[in-house]
Design an enzyme around this catalytic site. Structure first.
Site, PDB file in Angstrom:
ATOM      1  N   ASP A 167      -3.156  -3.688   3.290  1.00  0.00           N
ATOM      2  CA  ASP A 167      -3.216  -3.714   1.768  1.00  0.00           C
ATOM      3  C   ASP A 167      -2.086  -4.428   1.098  1.00  0.00           C
ATOM      4  O   ASP A 167      -2.207  -5.308   0.001  1.00  0.00           O
ATOM      5  CB  ASP A 167      -3.170  -2.047   1.424  1.00  0.00           C
ATOM      6  CG  ASP A 167      -3.426  -2.096  -0.062  1.00  0.00           C
ATOM      7  OD1 ASP A 167      -4.429  -2.396  -0.592  1.00  0.00           O
ATOM      8  OD2 ASP A 167      -2.197  -1.829  -0.735  1.00  0.00           O
ATOM      9  N   LYS A 227      -2.121  -8.150  -1.382  1.00  0.00           N
ATOM     10  CA  LYS A 227      -1.262  -8.312  -2.543  1.00  0.00           C
ATOM     11  C   LYS A 227      -0.418  -9.513  -2.574  1.00  0.00           C
ATOM     12  O   LYS A 227      -0.112 -10.297  -3.427  1.00  0.00           O
ATOM     13  CB  LYS A 227      -0.377  -7.091  -2.854  1.00  0.00           C
ATOM     14  CG  LYS A 227      -1.247  -5.740  -3.268  1.00  0.00           C
ATOM     15  CD  LYS A 227      -0.361  -4.518  -3.296  1.00  0.00           C
ATOM     16  CE  LYS A 227      -1.499  -3.240  -3.428  1.00  0.00           C
ATOM     17  NZ  LYS A 227      -0.619  -2.048  -3.522  1.00  0.00           N
TER      18      LYS A 227
END
Length: 924
Positions: free
Chosen positions: A774, A778
């Site tokens: 995750d 980003k």
């Protein structure tokens, strides 16, 4: 007494002479039709009074038994003609009541009451036939000339309608007089229709004579209704006064000079302070009955108003005034208080239901205002049409008064290099169009003279295209013309306003509004007067274009049609926020936000007008249908009522993200915290961002990095102001921030992870957070926004999930085995503490070296990254301007509330409704 003989040129004379033998063969015996019909103009004074004196300059009689028309000149000019002079000026108030206003006996009485309440010194009232009677009269003629026997029944229905109305409205001697005349008229009409039936043909003047009886009867009934109150009143057959010259193309031109003379003579014979006049009907200079064609009663009122130089002309209808757009298409349309003559003319031309297109011409000369009012809502002030009002502001919104549309058009494009500089090409094109009798609605020509395009009604385009191909056969074969192209299913949208000529930016604002609604414009036309801007577009886009343009120029509320995908934790929180925000957005920002659909992985609920957000969960249980993403998108995209459509993707689904490009291309704005689109394959990302920059459709993804923190917008702001990004480093995971902020003292790593899971900070399976994927997504998003072309696979990621636990089949199994690694984590923490440092899981974008990475690092306790608490995120931007001291953004980085709050911010909703671009990025 003087007499004037007038030779009649009534077309019926030739009709009768040419049909003598036919009629004799069809009618056995002179007595088959014993009545004679006559077209005579009478003083309406009052029926049943002493023998009526005819003032027709040429009465016409037909004795069917003799099968001939006989012109009879019997115009008597009495000495009384000079006894009363026709006054002119503001003492006259002209009213016009249409068929709807005269539709029933009660409505006729209401009209009488309005006239009686008018305090004007003199009143002239123009009336139409009763509602639907004109259509009924035309139907009589059509049936008769088609030799359909049912015309007799249809005539009986006309008689019954007027007899019933008169009995409800009148009484005593007035009723007897009207019914006597009605019987006579119907008997004469029956004889005439019988003749038409036998001949199988009716000339235009015969048809006009029949149709005009509707106005005669309604005028007589209204005059009796007014007189029964004790107010003197006369009725006027406008065929005695109004003289018009047929001009072809189903139009007539008034002869104002002759009409004025006849009006003065009429008034000299019958002076009255209240006059009821027939609308729609008139006479030719030869005294042949004719009409002003469809919707001509408004024209009648304007003509008679100009003849008496009235103070004003009031057109009574069934609406409160002139709307800024068709209220059936734009529910937010407003009533306009004023319109200039030119604006009203433009709106009439482009199909707005304002006035008969030629009504404005007579009153403009004398600056007579026209007021449009609602007979059924007398308290409404209506719309005044007059010279340009001098007290209006010159702002952008005020300069565009209204919008109108015309549907069922086709665009014809004549194109070729051989047209440039060749005199007469346009003349040849439009000569061919004229020859087939087509009506050109709009013309547009490139300044290079390379092409000419024009719009015509769809029903006429086939003949136009064929004529042009014949006319330019040689030019097409030789290549001087490249094509004669027809584009079907088009509509016209016209923006109308007198002040557009002196207000910069009107065109830009209009086209910007259309672009934001994803409307493609096929052709544009604007005259040098700039009273209107006309665009041609697809008919299927017309309503959406109208709403988008109207919303941009008027302060009516802008509606956003919203679709929510994924009513899970974040989606549910968003819907609750929208429920609370909706009233504030409507009141403070004029935004009407409506959720038109909610879909999950299994079920969805759709609405055409908006889901009640206080009941959405119940509806999703009781009214849902099986989830179908294609149907869901179709429901939102094909909604023509709301031009601004928004999809909010609250999922983390790769399949949903793969559709963003298609949705944006359809003109649907996308708002999402889903990172899959921007961190997926680079080619797809570049394609998506190219479309966003090239179109006016918005793509908001602020929540993909930092949840509710303004990370993306800060980065874009730095780039837009010319700064250069050198390095971005930060704690991007609220989950991992919480874990390492609380992993201190004697607490074990597994206890902190369990606590984070229990608090809802982690995914159902904590490995999804601890794997670092995750954070890597980003990082890749920020890297691409900074101009780096990297794939997700280019980012080295340090996973916090031990190799031995990656194969655990369930999250529960993982959590059970995690404590066995607490000792390793304890040593890692102890080593950092011994050095005066803390552990932090960070992502880094190294723009200078064009790389990125995700790893566990140690920072001194005085470092900003070591000062965090809870689930805070922190991001440091090192740039050319912020090189010595990086720009820090810090705040909550996890939780449904802050994530959901990142995309329904007021600025985002406002930009979606107004078309303002609030988020851009550096071109890669």
């Amino acid at each position: 007494m003087r007499s004037l003989a007038v030779a009649s040129s009534h077309p019926g004379a030739a009709f009768a002479a040419g049909r003598t033998r036919h009629l004799r063969a069809a009618v056995s015996g002179r007595d088959a039709i014993s009545q004679r019909w006559r077209c005579e103009k009478t003083q309406g004074r009052s029926f049943g009074s002493s023998p009526r004196t005819s003032h027709l300059q040429g009465r016409l009689y037909m004795d069917v038994s003799k099968n001939m028309l006989t012109p009879i000149a019997a115009v008597s000019v009495e000495q009384a003609e000079a006894s009363a002079h026709l006054p002119k000026g503001d003492m006259w108030s002209v009213h016009k009541f249409g068929g709807t206003c005269m539709g029933t006996s009660q409505r006729i009485q209401n009209v009488a009451d309005i006239v009686l309440r008018d305090p004007s010194e003199r009143k002239l009232v123009v009336v139409s036939a009763m509602h639907k009677v004109t259509d009924m009269m035309y139907n009589l003629v059509n049936k008769a000339q088609s030799r359909d026997d049912s015309y007799i029944i249809a005539l009986d229905e006309v008689f019954e309608k007027h007899m019933t109305t008169a009995k409800d409205l009148l009484g005593g001697e007035d009723l007897a007089r009207f019914l006597s005349q009605l019987h006579t008229d119907v008997s004469n009409l029956k004889a005439m229709l019988r003749a038409i039936y036998i001949a199988g043909h009716a000339t235009e003047s015969f048809s006009d004579f029949v149709v005009g009886h509707g106005e005669l009867w309604s005028a007589q009934m209204l005059s009796f209704a007014i007189k029964k109150s004790g107010t003197p009143c006369s009725w006027m057959d406008m065929r005695e006064v109004l003289v018009v010259n047929p001009t072809g193309s189903n139009q007539v031109d008034p002869d104002y000079l002759e009409s004025e003379k006849r009006l003065e003579k009429w008034f000299a014979r019958q002076p009255a302070e209240t006059i009821i006049a027939t609308g729609f009907i008139a006479s030719t200079p030869e005294n042949i009955p004719t009409t002003l064609k469809r919707d001509g009663s408004d024209f009648s009122a304007a003509i008679i108003g100009s003849l008496v130089k009235a103070g004003q002309v009031t057109i009574w209808t069934d609406v409160d005034g002139v709307f800024s757009a068709d209220p059936r298409k734009v529910s937010e349309a407003v009533i306009l208080s004023t319109l200039s003559y030119q604006e009203a003319w433009e709106m009439s031309y482009f199909g707005a239901n304002v006035l008969h297109p030629r009504t404005i011409i007579p009153v403009m000369k004398y600056n007579i205002p026209i007021i449009i009012r609602n007979m059924f809502n007398i308290s409404a002030p209506g719309t005044m049409i007059c010279q340009q009002p001098a007290n209006e502001d010159g702002d952008l919104e005020a300069c565009v008064k209204a919008f109108a549309t015309i549907d069922k058009l086709a665009l014809v494009n004549v194109e070729g290099t051989g047209m440039a500089g060749v005199p007469g090409t346009a003349s040849v094109i439009f000569g061919a169009v004229k020859d087939v009798g087509a009506n050109v609605i709009m013309i547009s020509q490139a300044s290079s003279e390379h092409s000419v395009c024009f719009a015509v009604p769809e029903k006429e385009v086939a003949a136009v295209s064929a004529a042009l191909h014949v006319r330019f056969r040689e030019a097409l074969s030789s290549g001087r013309l490249s094509k004669v192209e027809v584009i079907h299913n088009c509509s016209i949208l016209a923006a109308v306003g007198l002040r557009m000529a002196s207000t910069p930016g009107v065109s830009a604002t209009l086209f910007d509004a259309l672009a934001k609604a994803n409307i493609n414009v096929r052709a544009i036309a604007q005259g040098c007067s700039e009273y209107n801007i006309t665009v041609v577009l697809k008919q299927e886009d017309c309503v959406r274009a109208l709403r988008a343009a109207h919303s941009r120029f008027f302060l009516s509320k802008t509606t956003l049609a919203v679709g929510i995908i994924g009513p899970g934790l974040i989606g549910r929180t968003l819907l609750n926020q929208l429920k609370d925000q909706a009233a504030i957005l409507k009141e403070n920002m004029n935004i009407d936000l409506r959720v038109m659909g909610i879909t999950g992985s299994r079920a969805m609920v759709l609405s055409d007008t908006g889901i009640d957000l206080s009941q959405w969960q119940e509806q999703l249980k009781t009214e849902a249908e099986p989830s179908d993403l294609h149907k869901f998108i179709q429901h939102l995209s094909e909604n023509q009522l709301f031009p601004n459509r928004v999809l909010v993707d609250c999922t983390a689904d790769t399949n949903v993200a793969s559709h963003y490009y298609d949705w944006l291309k359809k003109g649907i704005h996308v708002i999402t915290p889903n990172k899959k689109a921007n961190s997926g394959p680079l080619e797809r990302y570049l394609k998506l961002r190219t479309l966003q920059r090239a179109s006016y459709t918005h793509y908001f993804y602020e929540a993909t990095v930092g949840a509710g923190l303004p990370i993306i917008s800060t980065l874009c702001g730095l780039l837009e102001t010319g700064d250069k990004i050198l390095r971005i480093e930060g704690i991007f995971s609220g989950t991992l921030s919480y874990i390492f902020n609380n992993f201190e003292g004697t607490r074990t790593f597994s206890d902190v992870v369990a606590e984070a899971k229990e608090a809802g900070y982690t995914e159902p399976d904590p490995r999804d957070d601890l794997s670092g994927t995750d954070v890597a997504r980003k990082v890749i998003i920020l890297a691409r926004e900074s101009g780096l072309r990297l794939e997700l696979s280019d980012i080295p990621v340090m996973s916090l999930v031990p190799e031995a636990l990656r194969s655990c089949s369930t999250a529960d199994e993982y959590m059970q085995k995690l404590p066995s690694f607490d000792q390793n984590w304890g040593r890692e923490r102890k080593d950092a503490e011994a050095a005066g440092e803390v552990l932090r899981y960070v992502g880094v974008v190294d723009v200078v070296n064009k790389k990125g990475q995700v790893e566990l690092r140690r920072y001194k306790r005085d470092h900003p990254f070591a000062q965090l608490s809870g689930s805070d995120n922190i991001i440091a931007f090192t740039t050319s301007r912020y090189k010595e001291q990086p720009l820090i953004v810090r705040g909550p980085g996890a939780g449904a509330e802050v994530t959901a709050g990142a995309f329904p911010i007021p600025d985002a909703w406002l930009s979606l409704s107004s078309g303002e671009i609030v988020q851009t990025s550096k071109d890669e």
